[in-house]
Motif scaffolding. Structure first.
Motif, PDB file in Angstrom:
ATOM      1  N   ARG A  35       0.855  -1.179   0.000  1.00  0.00           N
ATOM      2  CA  ARG A  35       0.000   0.000   0.000  1.00  0.00           C
ATOM      3  C   ARG A  35       0.896   1.235   0.000  1.00  0.00           C
ATOM      4  O   ARG A  35       1.775   1.370   0.843  1.00  0.00           O
ATOM      5  N   ILE A  36       0.665   2.120  -0.956  1.00  0.00           N
ATOM      6  CA  ILE A  36       1.476   3.324  -1.126  1.00  0.00           C
ATOM      7  C   ILE A  36       0.572   4.530  -0.954  1.00  0.00           C
ATOM      8  O   ILE A  36      -0.504   4.602  -1.532  1.00  0.00           O
ATOM      9  N   SER A  37       1.016   5.490  -0.165  1.00  0.00           N
ATOM     10  CA  SER A  37       0.234   6.713   0.015  1.00  0.00           C
ATOM     11  C   SER A  37       1.176   7.884   0.156  1.00  0.00           C
ATOM     12  O   SER A  37       2.339   7.727   0.553  1.00  0.00           O
ATOM     13  N   ALA A  38       0.676   9.066  -0.194  1.00  0.00           N
ATOM     14  CA  ALA A  38       1.440  10.303  -0.036  1.00  0.00           C
ATOM     15  C   ALA A  38       0.564  11.294   0.700  1.00  0.00           C
ATOM     16  O   ALA A  38      -0.616  11.444   0.391  1.00  0.00           O
ATOM     17  N   THR A  39       1.119  11.964   1.682  1.00  0.00           N
ATOM     18  CA  THR A  39       0.346  12.868   2.508  1.00  0.00           C
ATOM     19  C   THR A  39       1.053  14.196   2.665  1.00  0.00           C
ATOM     20  O   THR A  39       2.280  14.232   2.823  1.00  0.00           O
ATOM     21  N   ASP A  88       4.277  15.353   4.897  1.00  0.00           N
ATOM     22  CA  ASP A  88       5.183  15.663   3.803  1.00  0.00           C
ATOM     23  C   ASP A  88       6.064  14.462   3.470  1.00  0.00           C
ATOM     24  O   ASP A  88       7.291  14.550   3.457  1.00  0.00           O
ATOM     25  N   ALA A  89       5.428  13.336   3.219  1.00  0.00           N
ATOM     26  CA  ALA A  89       6.205  12.115   3.016  1.00  0.00           C
ATOM     27  C   ALA A  89       5.418  11.121   2.171  1.00  0.00           C
ATOM     28  O   ALA A  89       4.183  11.193   2.057  1.00  0.00           O
ATOM     29  N   ILE A  90       6.154  10.195   1.568  1.00  0.00           N
ATOM     30  CA  ILE A  90       5.571   9.029   0.919  1.00  0.00           C
ATOM     31  C   ILE A  90       5.671   7.867   1.905  1.00  0.00           C
ATOM     32  O   ILE A  90       6.742   7.622   2.478  1.00  0.00           O
ATOM     33  N   ASN A  91       4.557   7.164   2.085  1.00  0.00           N
ATOM     34  CA  ASN A  91       4.522   6.047   3.033  1.00  0.00           C
ATOM     35  C   ASN A  91       4.250   4.758   2.275  1.00  0.00           C
ATOM     36  O   ASN A  91       3.295   4.676   1.484  1.00  0.00           O
ATOM     37  N   THR A 119      11.803   3.054  -6.141  1.00  0.00           N
ATOM     38  CA  THR A 119      12.372   4.133  -6.947  1.00  0.00           C
ATOM     39  C   THR A 119      11.381   5.293  -6.997  1.00  0.00           C
ATOM     40  O   THR A 119      10.170   5.100  -6.899  1.00  0.00           O
ATOM     41  N   LEU A 120      11.917   6.495  -7.166  1.00  0.00           N
ATOM     42  CA  LEU A 120      11.113   7.704  -7.347  1.00  0.00           C
ATOM     43  C   LEU A 120      11.643   8.438  -8.566  1.00  0.00           C
ATOM     44  O   LEU A 120      12.816   8.815  -8.607  1.00  0.00           O
ATOM     45  N   HIS A 121      10.794   8.617  -9.586  1.00  0.00           N
ATOM     46  CA  HIS A 121      11.161   9.322 -10.811  1.00  0.00           C
ATOM     47  C   HIS A 121      10.306  10.572 -10.948  1.00  0.00           C
ATOM     48  O   HIS A 121       9.142  10.601 -10.517  1.00  0.00           O
ATOM     49  N   ASN A 122      10.889  11.607 -11.554  1.00  0.00           N
ATOM     50  CA  ASN A 122      10.085  12.789 -11.872  1.00  0.00           C
ATOM     51  C   ASN A 122       9.433  12.607 -13.240  1.00  0.00           C
ATOM     52  O   ASN A 122       9.614  11.579 -13.907  1.00  0.00           O
ATOM     53  N   SER A 123       8.674  13.611 -13.691  1.00  0.00           N
ATOM     54  CA  SER A 123       7.924  13.491 -14.936  1.00  0.00           C
ATOM     55  C   SER A 123       8.833  13.396 -16.159  1.00  0.00           C
ATOM     56  O   SER A 123       8.407  12.924 -17.213  1.00  0.00           O
ATOM     57  N   ALA A 124      10.095  13.843 -16.013  1.00  0.00           N
ATOM     58  CA  ALA A 124      11.042  13.760 -17.122  1.00  0.00           C
ATOM     59  C   ALA A 124      11.742  12.408 -17.185  1.00  0.00           C
ATOM     60  O   ALA A 124      12.554  12.158 -18.068  1.00  0.00           O
ATOM     61  N   GLY A 125      11.450  11.537 -16.204  1.00  0.00           N
ATOM     62  CA  GLY A 125      12.053  10.216 -16.184  1.00  0.00           C
ATOM     63  C   GLY A 125      13.351  10.138 -15.413  1.00  0.00           C
ATOM     64  O   GLY A 125      13.983   9.078 -15.372  1.00  0.00           O
ATOM     65  N   ALA A 126      13.786  11.239 -14.775  1.00  0.00           N
ATOM     66  CA  ALA A 126      15.031  11.234 -14.005  1.00  0.00           C
ATOM     67  C   ALA A 126      14.809  10.535 -12.673  1.00  0.00           C
ATOM     68  O   ALA A 126      13.794  10.744 -11.999  1.00  0.00           O
ATOM     69  N   LEU A 127      15.764   9.706 -12.294  1.00  0.00           N
ATOM     70  CA  LEU A 127      15.709   9.021 -11.009  1.00  0.00           C
ATOM     71  C   LEU A 127      16.044  10.009  -9.898  1.00  0.00           C
ATOM     72  O   LEU A 127      17.153  10.523  -9.823  1.00  0.00           O
ATOM     73  N   TYR A 157       9.664   8.083   2.893  1.00  0.00           N
ATOM     74  CA  TYR A 157      10.598   8.991   2.240  1.00  0.00           C
ATOM     75  C   TYR A 157      10.085  10.424   2.361  1.00  0.00           C
ATOM     76  O   TYR A 157       8.966  10.724   1.910  1.00  0.00           O
ATOM     77  N   PRO A 158      10.847  11.348   2.980  1.00  0.00           N
ATOM     78  CA  PRO A 158      10.395  12.742   3.110  1.00  0.00           C
ATOM     79  C   PRO A 158      10.408  13.452   1.763  1.00  0.00           C
ATOM     80  O   PRO A 158      11.361  13.331   0.998  1.00  0.00           O
ATOM     81  N   THR A 159       9.367  14.209   1.482  1.00  0.00           N
ATOM     82  CA  THR A 159       9.223  14.849   0.173  1.00  0.00           C
ATOM     83  C   THR A 159       9.172  16.366   0.256  1.00  0.00           C
ATOM     84  O   THR A 159       8.818  17.024  -0.727  1.00  0.00           O
ATOM     85  N   HIS A 160       9.525  16.946   1.397  1.00  0.00           N
ATOM     86  CA  HIS A 160       9.365  18.387   1.559  1.00  0.00           C
ATOM     87  C   HIS A 160      10.275  19.189   0.639  1.00  0.00           C
ATOM     88  O   HIS A 160       9.995  20.348   0.356  1.00  0.00           O
ATOM     89  N   GLU A 161      11.364  18.576   0.142  1.00  0.00           N
ATOM     90  CA  GLU A 161      12.279  19.328  -0.712  1.00  0.00           C
ATOM     91  C   GLU A 161      12.044  19.081  -2.201  1.00  0.00           C
ATOM     92  O   GLU A 161      12.768  19.628  -3.030  1.00  0.00           O
ATOM     93  N   LEU A 162      11.047  18.270  -2.543  1.00  0.00           N
ATOM     94  CA  LEU A 162      10.732  18.052  -3.949  1.00  0.00           C
ATOM     95  C   LEU A 162      10.058  19.292  -4.527  1.00  0.00           C
ATOM     96  O   LEU A 162       9.233  19.928  -3.870  1.00  0.00           O
ATOM     97  N   VAL A 163      10.396  19.624  -5.755  1.00  0.00           N
ATOM     98  CA  VAL A 163       9.743  20.756  -6.413  1.00  0.00           C
ATOM     99  C   VAL A 163       8.375  20.313  -6.907  1.00  0.00           C
ATOM    100  O   VAL A 163       8.071  19.118  -7.006  1.00  0.00           O
ATOM    101  N   ALA A 164       7.518  21.283  -7.218  1.00  0.00           N
ATOM    102  CA  ALA A 164       6.171  20.965  -7.693  1.00  0.00           C
ATOM    103  C   ALA A 164       6.238  20.191  -9.001  1.00  0.00           C
ATOM    104  O   ALA A 164       7.076  20.461  -9.870  1.00  0.00           O
ATOM    105  N   GLY A 165       5.368  19.210  -9.149  1.00  0.00           N
ATOM    106  CA  GLY A 165       5.331  18.423 -10.368  1.00  0.00           C
ATOM    107  C   GLY A 165       4.794  17.029 -10.137  1.00  0.00           C
ATOM    108  O   GLY A 165       4.369  16.674  -9.024  1.00  0.00           O
TER     109      GLY A 165
END
Length: 400
Positions: free
Chosen positions: A322-326, A330-333, A347-355, A372-380
């Motif tokens: 089970r995968i969730s994001a909240t 500010d994290a993926i669980n 793995t976590l990829h952005n929309s451009a396919g970059a790891l 995995y904490p996601t507070h520093e990810l840019v919008a997208g």
């Protein structure tokens, strides 16, 4: 394919072909203006001359130890850490230490010290002499001089990270510096007053053997493929008085892989290496993936929510995920059920396919969690993929 992408691909192919013979290169590992590194202090000294497996899972880790690099005048590079600043300049592919500032001491290098040389290959070493002088406590003349040596080897080091990930294929560099220290309130000793004989190799070696206070510095750095800065670094400093140790200090610094891939400026070559290694790892460990189930949602919230959406029923009782994001935490669980001792990878990829991030761990029990904490990810848009022993799960979320 764009010209820039073709260039990056060619450069990447060249580095992959030469990696076995060259450990450290300027394009992959040299500090760059704008870099800000968060290192974690570890309350333990590792003697890397004797240790090959470094387990950090049960070791206390302190607050961050911050280092930043910025452009300085005349295209120099200034490194600040704690309350100290060092100015470096390039001479070809060699980084030279030009000056050192810290509270109560200012030193300028008349004979620069080599801080690093690129490329650096196994069993290769660089040695030389250095000389610097300046002011201590705004009144006393101070000079340091001595000899340094930088070497590299490959000893099959393995790091088990605090998150229980395993990092192997590490490259080891060793920096040794044996220097003399001379302090006097008589400024007539200064080269600034014309005493050029003090700069001769014979004079520097004489200082090294006869000045009353000497210091010994030993730094070890472990580099991982695809990361600019060392994953682990140990620093040992000793102050000697007529050959006897009167003071010593040590620090071990750990730079997690997530910080190196997220906190630094764009680094296409290292990103390509990380992506290539991840793909090879997946092919080696998950070549019998039986089932794939994809989640593709969109929402006005900053993260997708499926906290109550259990997608385990299609996979029977042996494996589920089970995968969730909240946006609250500010994290993926990720919660999973699988066979003990099997490998779980994410793995976590952005929309451009970059790891952007990846990890793999051995499941100790049949059930486990990964956050995995996601507070520093840019919008997208981002895609999370979880690999279990016999199945694969994907989850798309949008951060706004």
């Amino acid at each position: 394919m764009k010209k820039k992408d073709i260039f990056i691909f060619i450069m990447f192919a060249c580095y992959m072909c030469s990696w076995a013979n060259t450990f450290i290169t300027k394009d992959l590992n040299a500090p760059r203006p704008g870099d800000k590194i968060n290192l974690h202090k570890i309350q333990r000294w590792f003697n890397l001359n004797d240790t090959t497996v470094i387990d950090l899972t049960t070791i206390k880790i302190d607050n961050d130890y911050k280092i930043s690099y910025n452009e300085y005048k005349d295209s120099s590079l200034i490194c600040t850490q704690n309350r100290e600043a060092e100015v470096f300049s390039y001479s070809g592919d060699t980084i030279l230490l030009k000056s050192h500032r810290k509270p109560g001491l200012t030193l300028d290098y008349i004979i620069p010290e080599v801080a690093f040389k690129f490329p650096l290959s196994p069993q290769e070493s660089v040695s030389g002499l250095f000389f610097a002088e300046g002011v201590r406590a705004m009144r006393d003349y101070a000079r340091i001089s001595g000899i340094y040596n930088i070497s590299a080897d490959y000893n099959n080091f393995i790091i088990i990270t605090p998150e229980a990930d395993t990092i192997s294929n590490l490259f080891h560099t060793k920096y040794m510096r044996h220097g003399s220290t001379f302090i006097d309130n008589d400024f007539s000793h200064s080269c600034k007053w014309g005493d050029s004989t003090i700069l001769s190799p014979d004079s520097i070696m004489w200082h090294l053997q006869n000045d009353s206070i000497t210091h010994l510095i030993e730094h070890h750095r472990l580099y991982a493929r695809g990361y600019r800065y060392p994953i682990l670094e140990t620093r040992l400093h000793k102050v000697l008085y007529f050959g006897e140790t009167v003071d010593s200090s040590f620090v071990t610094l750990y730079c997690d892989k997530e910080s190196q891939s997220h906190d630094l400026a764009s680094d296409p070559l290292n990103e390509q290496i990380r992506l290539s290694d991840a793909e090879i790892s997946f092919r080696n460990n998950f070549n019998n993936i039986a089932t794939t189930k994809s989640r593709d949602y969109s929402s006005q919230q900053s993260f997708m929510r499926n906290d109550n959406d259990d997608i385990s029923s299609s996979f029977g009782s042996n494996e589920s995920c089970r995968i969730s994001a909240t946006d609250v935490y500010d994290a993926i669980n990720i919660s999973y059920t699988t066979q003990p001792e099997s490998i779980v990878a994410v793995t976590l990829h952005n929309s451009a396919g970059a790891l952007m991030w990846h990890t793999n761990k051995v499941a100790v029990d049949s059930q486990g969690e990964i956050t995995y904490p996601t507070h520093e990810l840019v919008a997208g848009e981002y895609l999370v993929t979880v690999f279990l022993k016999n199945s694969q799960y994907t989850f798309k979320f949008i951060k706004k």
